[in-house]
Design a protein around this motif. Sequence first.
Motif, PDB file in Angstrom:
ATOM      1  N   PRO A 187       3.106  -6.789   0.421  1.00 40.35           N
ATOM      2  CA  PRO A 187       3.956  -5.574   0.637  1.00 40.35           C
ATOM      3  C   PRO A 187       3.422  -4.161   0.551  1.00 40.35           C
ATOM      4  O   PRO A 187       2.821  -3.968  -0.746  1.00 40.35           O
ATOM      5  CB  PRO A 187       5.702  -5.217   1.090  1.00 40.35           C
ATOM      6  N   ALA A 188       3.497  -2.829   1.238  1.00 37.11           N
ATOM      7  CA  ALA A 188       2.225  -1.958   1.106  1.00 37.11           C
ATOM      8  C   ALA A 188       2.939  -1.331   0.074  1.00 37.11           C
ATOM      9  O   ALA A 188       4.386  -1.027   0.150  1.00 37.11           O
ATOM     10  CB  ALA A 188       2.589  -1.466   2.184  1.00 37.11           C
TER      11      ALA A 188
ATOM     12  N   HIS B 250       5.684  -8.692   8.675  1.00 34.45           N
ATOM     13  CA  HIS B 250       5.736  -7.182   8.229  1.00 34.45           C
ATOM     14  C   HIS B 250       4.906  -6.419   8.554  1.00 34.45           C
ATOM     15  O   HIS B 250       3.393  -6.537   8.382  1.00 34.45           O
ATOM     16  CB  HIS B 250       6.463  -6.476   6.661  1.00 34.45           C
ATOM     17  N   PRO B 251       4.844  -4.863   9.304  1.00 32.72           N
ATOM     18  CA  PRO B 251       3.711  -4.258   9.323  1.00 32.72           C
ATOM     19  C   PRO B 251       2.777  -3.959   8.186  1.00 32.72           C
ATOM     20  O   PRO B 251       1.222  -3.489   8.270  1.00 32.72           O
ATOM     21  CB  PRO B 251       4.036  -3.089  10.354  1.00 32.72           C
TER      22      PRO B 251
END
Length: 189
Positions: free
Chosen positions: A188-189, A179-180
Motif C-alpha cells: 500500500p502507498a 486498491h488504487p
Amino acid sequence: MTLDEPAQDPTRTLVLEAFADTIIPGEKRFPGDRAVAGAAAGGGAVAAGAIELLEHPAGGLADALTTLVYSLDEHAREYATARDLELDESVPAFVALSFEHRTALVDQLTQPDHPEKQMWVGLALFSNMAFDSAAHLSTPAALAAGHPGLHTIGYRLPDEDGLWRFPSFSYGRRLADLHPDTTTTGSPA
C-alpha cells in the motif's frame, strides 16, 4: 546415556531421528539405517531436516534435547519391559523399538492426560515443521535442494526471477478490486 552428553553425540542424534521418523516416516537412507525405520516411501521428517530445526537455537528446544532424549529412552525401556520386548542393546532403547512400537509409545506420550504431553507434542511439532514448512531454511533454497516436504505438499517453484506470482485466483474469482494506491510491488502507498 547421561544428561550431560554433548549435543553432537551420535546416540542422541539417533534417538531424535527415530522420534522424527515416527512422526513423519520416510525411507531408509542406507540399508543398515536404524533410526529411520523405512515405513514410508520418499523422504520424511529426517530427510526434511528435523534434527537441524530441533538444534536451531531460535526454536527454543535445543537446550532441552539431551534431557528429552534421556527421558524418551527411559520411557522406551519401561514400554519394552511392560510388553516383555527384548531390546537390541547396541542402539538406544527407543531406536531398538520397531516402528509399530515407537508409534504406540509416542501415542501414549502425547495423550491429553499424559503428564509430559507438552514436551512430546513440542518435539512432534518441530518434526512436522521441518517437513511441511522447512522453517530452518530459505524457501527458495529448500525447493532448489529438493526438500521432500515442500515437494510432497505441492509447494510450487518461484518464477524465474525468484518471485512467486499466482496468475489464477485460489477461489476461482477475484475477491476484491486492487486498491488504487497499491504500488507495483503490492504494497500500500
